[in-house]
Write an enzyme that holds these catalytic residues in place. Structure first.
Site, PDB file in Angstrom:
ATOM      1  N   TYR A  23      12.666  30.643  22.203  1.00 55.59           N
ATOM      2  CA  TYR A  23      13.676  29.851  22.755  1.00 55.59           C
ATOM      3  C   TYR A  23      13.382  28.492  24.143  1.00 55.59           C
ATOM      4  O   TYR A  23      14.118  28.064  24.686  1.00 55.59           O
ATOM      5  CB  TYR A  23      15.161  30.735  23.597  1.00 55.59           C
ATOM      6  N   TYR A 151      25.138  39.516  21.194  1.00 58.04           N
ATOM      7  CA  TYR A 151      24.291  39.740  20.206  1.00 58.04           C
ATOM      8  C   TYR A 151      23.002  40.524  19.556  1.00 58.04           C
ATOM      9  O   TYR A 151      23.380  41.111  20.197  1.00 58.04           O
ATOM     10  CB  TYR A 151      22.941  38.640  21.054  1.00 58.04           C
ATOM     11  N   ASP A 252      24.583  49.376  18.967  1.00 57.14           N
ATOM     12  CA  ASP A 252      23.754  48.628  19.429  1.00 57.14           C
ATOM     13  C   ASP A 252      23.855  49.159  20.716  1.00 57.14           C
ATOM     14  O   ASP A 252      23.852  48.311  20.970  1.00 57.14           O
ATOM     15  CB  ASP A 252      23.945  47.261  19.218  1.00 57.14           C
ATOM     16  N   LYS A 281      13.859  48.308  23.211  1.00 53.96           N
ATOM     17  CA  LYS A 281      13.466  48.027  24.761  1.00 53.96           C
ATOM     18  C   LYS A 281      12.857  48.689  25.221  1.00 53.96           C
ATOM     19  O   LYS A 281      11.316  49.291  25.465  1.00 53.96           O
ATOM     20  CB  LYS A 281      15.240  47.022  24.671  1.00 53.96           C
TER      21      LYS A 281
END
Length: 434
Positions: A23, A151, A252, A281
């Site tokens: 990003y 997201y 998610d 993660k």
């Protein structure tokens, strides 16, 4: 200038000229601070400074860094095999990890597909949902329902269910599948489902369930889309409507799983069980990339009816090193008493961050489990505020108008107070805001 300093400058210059960071502009890159090593909650920079990590390396290093138990799991496994293809073969690390995942995840989830990363696990979940309805002969059920401000990753299927307007992927809107977006939940954590959210949900299901394969959502906490924390009653209502209208539910849990919200998995706040769940993660404690997509027996058996297969097969699927360290990380959660760790973090963040709601620059403060969010009224000058945080001896990576922390579970009260103090101090300077 010392040789070491010259070498550091040369390496940093190469980084700025040739290496693309996430990003970040390649022509006007944000500063990248050079890390030499990590230990516990500390990032040790090459210039001798050490920073208290407030980000858990984007939410995955829950046990901190260089943990001897996790290091040992990798070392022991690498002596056996670092990798072997999973097509037509299997091995102990994958089996042991999946046995543990079935033990600790919602009872509805009996089948596990091991993936490379969180984004890939979302891609697999989408494929599962689409193939499920294909196998049932209902090909019109090919859209995904979701909420704005979400997201789910940076790959194309995942991007299609991220926020379509304010999210980071709006540039690709013309190339992405057009999904079905509902308004962002407004019922806050600790509150019942409000009438507006109820009406929006009911209307969306009545209008779109005939074409919806699944409803995908981040349970309780919307992460990189805005760090919003919503009512478990909202999630429970989504589940009941999915059942009523014959729509699969995908949760998610990539950012929320493994204790981050105060529950082992965030769906437990709403006492629901999904049809499909994505995890990643913190799965490996931040040691290496690994994710998984879990689904119910009904979903798996429907997909595989008449000899069909799930059309996905990553090269590094079920990597033995990653599976070994993931199992060690899950076991370490229990050894460390993660509930006590997260409860202490929540108490300290609540004590030190909630008073910031009175600050003129602050719109809102949100705390849940080991998550603390300060939503500002202005967007943040990331380069300037990052420099300030490093000078304060902390590592915090804001985005848009959000300053937030998701610290390692091993953080002490003193570490947390240092993080909170730096956030409070950062609000004073005009140059930290756009």
């Amino acid at each position: 200038m010392t040789v070491a300093a010259q070498d550091l400058r040369t390496l940093t210059a190469f980084d700025q000229q040739h290496i693309w960071h996430p990003y970040t502009s390649m022509t006007q890159p944000l500063p990248a601070y050079f890390v030499e090593r990590c230990e516990g909650v500390y990032l040790h920079l090459a210039d001798g400074r050490r920073l208290v990590d407030g980000m858990s390396s984007w939410w995955c290093a829950v046990h901190g860094y260089n943990h001897p138990v996790l290091n040992a799991a990798v070392t022991e496994q690498v002596a056996q095999m670092s990798h072997v293809m999973f097509g037509g073969l299997t091995h102990r690390p994958a089996i042991a990890l999946c046995q543990k995942l079935i033990d600790i995840t919602p009872a509805s989830l009996e089948k596990i597909f091991l993936c490379d990363s969180g984004s890939v696990s979302v891609e697999v979940a989408i494929k599962m949902a689409l193939q499920y309805w294909f196998s049932r002969g209902k090909r019109k059920k090919s859209k995904l329902m979701t909420v704005r401000r979400g997201y789910h990753g940076d790959t194309f299927g995942a991007m299609s269910v991220c926020d379509p307007d304010g999210g980071m992927h709006h540039l690709f809107a013309d190339f992405l599948p057009q999904q079905l977006f509902l308004p962002t939940p407004t019922s806050r954590y600790g509150e019942p489902l409000n009438a507006t959210d109820e009406a929006n949900l009911v209307a969306a299901f009545e209008q779109h369930s005939h074409q919806a394969a699944a409803f995908i959502i981040e349970p309780i906490v919307q992460g990189a889309g805005g760090m919003r924390i919503y009512s478990p009653a909202y999630l429970a209502r989504v589940k009941s409507l999915c059942e009523e209208h014959d729509v699969l539910l995908i949760v998610d849990e990539i950012a929320t799983g493994f204790g981050r919200t105060g529950k082992l998995f965030a769906v437990q706040h709403a006492s629901i069980e999904p049809d499909i769940m994505c995890i990643g993660k913190a799965l490996t404690g931040g040691m290496m990339t690994l994710a998984a997509t879990l689904c119910s027996k009904a979903v798996a058996e429907t997909i595989c009816s008449d000899g069909r297969v799930l059309m996905h097969g990553p090269t590094f699927m079920a990597n033995p090193l990653a599976c070994s360290v993931a199992l060690a990380s899950i076991q370490l959660l229990a050894t460390n008493d993660w509930q006590r760790q997260v409860r202490m973090i929540e108490e300290v963040l609540t004590t030190h961050l909630l008073p910031l709601t009175q600050h003129a620059r602050v719109r809102d403060v949100r705390v849940l489990g080991a998550i603390g969010v300060v939503e500002c009224r202005q967007n943040i000058n990331v380069s300037a505020i990052q420099k300030y945080f490093v000078e304060q001896g902390v590592w915090i990576r804001p985005f848009r108008n959000l300053i937030y922390v998701m610290p390692p579970f091993i953080s002490s009260a003193e570490h947390l107070e240092q993080l909170c103090g730096a956030i409070a101090g950062s609000l004073a300077a005009d140059e930290h805001f756009e």
